[in-house]
Design a protein around this motif. Structure first.
Motif, PDB file in Angstrom:
ATOM      1  N   GLU A  77       0.836  -1.205   0.000  1.00 30.89           N
ATOM      2  CA  GLU A  77       0.000   0.000   0.000  1.00 30.89           C
ATOM      3  C   GLU A  77       0.872   1.256   0.000  1.00 30.89           C
ATOM      4  OE1 GLU A  77      -3.725   2.115   2.222  1.00 30.89           O
ATOM      5  OE2 GLU A  77      -3.438  -0.040   2.462  1.00 30.89           O
ATOM      6  N   VAL A 124      -8.421  -1.349  -2.376  1.00 30.72           N
ATOM      7  CA  VAL A 124      -7.356  -0.410  -2.019  1.00 30.72           C
ATOM      8  C   VAL A 124      -6.793   0.229  -3.288  1.00 30.72           C
ATOM      9  CG1 VAL A 124      -5.059  -0.200  -0.981  1.00 30.72           C
ATOM     10  CG2 VAL A 124      -6.801  -1.633   0.105  1.00 30.72           C
ATOM     11  N   MET A 172      -2.467  -6.357  -5.558  1.00 28.34           N
ATOM     12  CA  MET A 172      -3.111  -5.544  -4.521  1.00 28.34           C
ATOM     13  C   MET A 172      -4.590  -5.849  -4.388  1.00 28.34           C
ATOM     14  SD  MET A 172      -1.595  -1.720  -4.352  1.00 28.34           S
ATOM     15  CE  MET A 172      -2.455  -1.398  -2.826  1.00 28.34           C
TER      16      MET A 172
END
Length: 194
Positions: A63, A121, A117
């Motif tokens: 992230e 997000v 990912m």
């Protein structure tokens, strides 16, 4: 205790964090897989336990990579658009900058992020990037007298994205040539109507 390689502890920590982020970014682009904390640490000469001082998990590292690269990508496009003043030229600069971004080495990283990912997000980061990039495009379209700026901006984005899907095979010049043939008459007509 490891030696501090900066004037202050805070600066040392900032440099270490930056090095870990850069290592994770490179590993992600090279392998297409989420880097482990151990692999990122190894690349910069840190033990995995030291990397935990900066990132509590591999997910947090991913992230942080996304949070780091999206503003960089946005700045490249926005800087290119800001380098011209004529609204029609700014729309074209927007197209050029996006095609260049799609053709650059960052695409391997973008593809890897899409693969590894959490989509929610990643969508959050993408939505912020998209919104930030839309502002100068919508502003330029408005200055050109476009009555449906939001819809036209979305159409331009979709066209650039679609034209860029085969950029590796076609090349940047071919993609820009195609987009020029499609968009230039519209831009010239809007410029003439002002």
């Amino acid at each position: 205790m490891p030696r501090i390689q900066a004037p202050t502890v805070a600066e040392h920590r900032a440099r270490q964090r930056r090095a870990i982020l850069d290592a994770a970014r490179a590993l992600l682009a090279e392998t297409g897989a989420a880097p482990t904390l151990a692999a990122a640490g190894e690349r910069v000469g840190l033990a995995r336990s030291s990397v935990y001082q900066y990132f509590p998990s591999a997910e947090a590292l991913l992230e942080a990579v996304a949070a780091d690269v999206f503003p960089t990508w946005s700045a490249r496009v926005l800087d290119h658009v800001a380098s011209v003043t004529d609204p029609a030229d700014r729309v074209w600069a927007y197209v050029e900058a996006n095609v260049t971004l799609f053709s650059g080495p960052e695409q391997a990283l973008a593809q890897a992020l899409r693969t590894v990912m959490d989509p929610a997000v990643l969508h959050e980061h993408s939505a912020q990037l998209h919104a930030r990039l839309q502002e100068p495009l919508i502003d330029s379209l408005s200055l050109l007298g476009e009555p449906e700026t939001g819809r036209m901006a979305e159409l331009i984005n979709a066209t650039v994205l679609r034209a860029s899907q085969n950029i590796e095979a076609d090349g940047v010049a071919a993609v820009l040539g195609l987009l020029d043939r499609l968009l230039r008459p519209y831009l010239d007509a809007r410029r003439a109507d002002r």
